[in-house]
Design a protein around this motif. Structure first.
Motif, PDB file in Angstrom:
ATOM      1  N   UNK A   1       2.850   3.341 -13.764  1.00 28.99           N
ATOM      2  CA  UNK A   1       2.062   4.571 -13.988  1.00 28.99           C
ATOM      3  C   UNK A   1       2.744   5.517 -14.990  1.00 28.99           C
ATOM      4  N   UNK A   2       4.023   5.929 -14.765  1.00 26.68           N
ATOM      5  CA  UNK A   2       4.618   6.855 -15.741  1.00 26.68           C
ATOM      6  C   UNK A   2       4.711   6.281 -17.153  1.00 26.68           C
TER       7      UNK A   2
ATOM      8  N   UNK B   1      -3.822   5.768 -12.832  1.00 25.48           N
ATOM      9  CA  UNK B   1      -3.752   6.218 -11.428  1.00 25.48           C
ATOM     10  C   UNK B   1      -4.913   5.611 -10.636  1.00 25.48           C
ATOM     11  N   UNK B   2      -6.082   5.520 -11.267  1.00 27.72           N
ATOM     12  CA  UNK B   2      -7.265   4.953 -10.592  1.00 27.72           C
ATOM     13  C   UNK B   2      -7.005   3.509 -10.161  1.00 27.72           C
ATOM     14  N   UNK B   3      -6.464   2.713 -11.088  1.00 31.22           N
ATOM     15  CA  UNK B   3      -6.167   1.302 -10.752  1.00 31.22           C
ATOM     16  C   UNK B   3      -5.188   1.232  -9.591  1.00 31.22           C
ATOM     17  N   UNK B   4      -4.128   2.038  -9.671  1.00 32.27           N
ATOM     18  CA  UNK B   4      -3.109   2.039  -8.607  1.00 32.27           C
ATOM     19  C   UNK B   4      -3.727   2.466  -7.276  1.00 32.27           C
TER      20      UNK B   4
ATOM     21  N   UNK C   1       0.839  -1.208   0.000  1.00 32.93           N
ATOM     22  CA  UNK C   1       0.000   0.000   0.000  1.00 32.93           C
ATOM     23  C   UNK C   1       0.870   1.251   0.000  1.00 32.93           C
ATOM     24  N   UNK C   2       1.870   1.283   0.878  1.00 28.61           N
ATOM     25  CA  UNK C   2       2.768   2.450   0.958  1.00 28.61           C
ATOM     26  C   UNK C   2       3.441   2.704  -0.382  1.00 28.61           C
ATOM     27  N   UNK C   3       3.918   1.633  -1.018  1.00 25.70           N
ATOM     28  CA  UNK C   3       4.617   1.782  -2.295  1.00 25.70           C
ATOM     29  C   UNK C   3       3.693   2.237  -3.413  1.00 25.70           C
ATOM     30  N   UNK C   4       2.464   1.710  -3.414  1.00 28.03           N
ATOM     31  CA  UNK C   4       1.507   2.113  -4.456  1.00 28.03           C
ATOM     32  C   UNK C   4       1.138   3.595  -4.300  1.00 28.03           C
ATOM     33  N   UNK C   5       0.865   4.032  -3.056  1.00 30.30           N
ATOM     34  CA  UNK C   5       0.574   5.454  -2.821  1.00 30.30           C
ATOM     35  C   UNK C   5       1.764   6.320  -3.245  1.00 30.30           C
ATOM     36  N   UNK C   6       2.958   5.864  -2.884  1.00 29.97           N
ATOM     37  CA  UNK C   6       4.190   6.587  -3.211  1.00 29.97           C
ATOM     38  C   UNK C   6       4.319   6.784  -4.727  1.00 29.97           C
TER      39      UNK C   6
ATOM     40  N   UNK D   1      -3.902   0.421  -3.837  1.00 32.35           N
ATOM     41  CA  UNK D   1      -3.356   1.000  -2.598  1.00 32.35           C
ATOM     42  C   UNK D   1      -4.394   0.993  -1.467  1.00 32.35           C
ATOM     43  N   UNK D   2      -5.624   1.380  -1.785  1.00 37.21           N
ATOM     44  CA  UNK D   2      -6.680   1.426  -0.753  1.00 37.21           C
ATOM     45  C   UNK D   2      -7.055   0.028  -0.266  1.00 37.21           C
TER      46      UNK D   2
END
Length: 297
Positions: A86-87, A93-96, A62-67, A100-101
């Protein structure tokens, strides 16, 4: 043609999932927390071990996905990170954000099933990493101090999961992994200096690959060594270490210190990379020695 496309997408979805959650890093964190658990427990519960491994993995994921959501524009500027999901445009971003959530919820629920304190420290770790460390990285080298807190929680988290108690023992485990992170982080910051600069990250304590940074790496390595042998003196409650193991732990510390001095002497990116690799081996070996010592004593 379409067949080859589908055969390409399945593995890439899996590899993107691994990358957004930084699976290898997450597994090393799980290793730390399991070591902490084995040190704290009287009789091993495999159910708790499994819960801790899963909860720890979700927490780090979760921390890494938010990051990676927060840093997506900066990641695109750096060679090291521009091909992240993502880049590179392979993941929205929605999937990530959903990953994360979901990972945050699963991580905290699973850790809560062990005990409340474990869930609380897990939540603190996600919050500090995402909301404090990540935004500070482009502002100040002090971000490393903040990042070292969630980074040091897993070893301690294992003990708290085993005992439902926070005292001198998990505090010592926390301190060991906290001090260790500075030479580890700064070695990475040194050999990726140019790449980090592109993204506007200032990871080194002086902001430069200079003697000042190298001296601080040496100082924090010495602090790490000192903390690592404290349990042999009997000050740390149930966290004990035999003299033989303390000698092994001390020698492992000298091994890391040798590479820290070597970086000070030759100041090359290759020397920094070697120190980083040694630091990773060092922390895993220390945890293994601590656990073996407990079970053969």
């Amino acid at each position: 043609m379409s067949n080859s496309k589908t055969s390409l997408t399945a593995p890439s979805v899996i590899s993107d999932f691994k990358e957004i959650t930084k699976m290898r890093l997450a597994l090393s964190v799980v290793f730390s927390s399991l070591a902490g658990y084995l040190l704290g427990v009287d009789t091993v519960s495999y159910k708790t071990l499994l819960l801790l491994a899963l909860g720890g993995y979700f927490m780090v994921g979760a921390s890494n996905a938010f990051n990676q959501i927060i840093e997506k524009d900066l990641d695109a500027l750096m060679n090291r990170t521009k091909n992240r999901p993502i880049p590179s445009g392979r993941m929205s971003v929605t999937t990530a954000f959903i990953i994360a959530c979901v990972f945050t919820l699963l991580g905290i629920i699973i850790l809560y099933a062990i005990n409340k304190q474990t869930a609380m420290f897990g939540a603190i770790s996600i919050f500090l990493y995402t909301c404090v460390y990540t935004p500070l990285k482009t502002k100040t080298p002090l971000a490393v101090f903040v990042g070292a807190i969630p980074g040091a929680i897993p070893f301690m988290l294992g003990w708290v999961a085993a005992t439902d108690d926070f005292g001198i023992e998990p505090g010592t485990l926390f301190a060991l992994q906290f001090f260790w992170q500075f030479p580890h982080f700064w070695a990475i910051g040194w050999f990726l200096y140019e790449d980090y600069k592109k993204g506007g990250f200032f990871m080194l304590p002086t902001g430069k690959q200079d003697k000042g940074t190298a001296v601080q790496i040496i100082m924090y390595t010495i602090w790490t060594i000192l903390v690592s042998i404290i349990p042999v003196f009997g000050f740390t409650g149930k966290l004990e270490l035999s003299i033989v193991s303390a000698v092994i732990v001390f020698l492992l510390g000298l091994w890391m210190l040798y590479y820290a001095f070597r970086l000070f002497k030759i100041m090359t990116e290759k020397a920094a990379r070697q120190l980083m690799l040694v630091s990773v081996s060092y922390i895993s070996l220390i945890q293994i020695v601590y656990v073996i010592d407990k079970f053969i004593r």
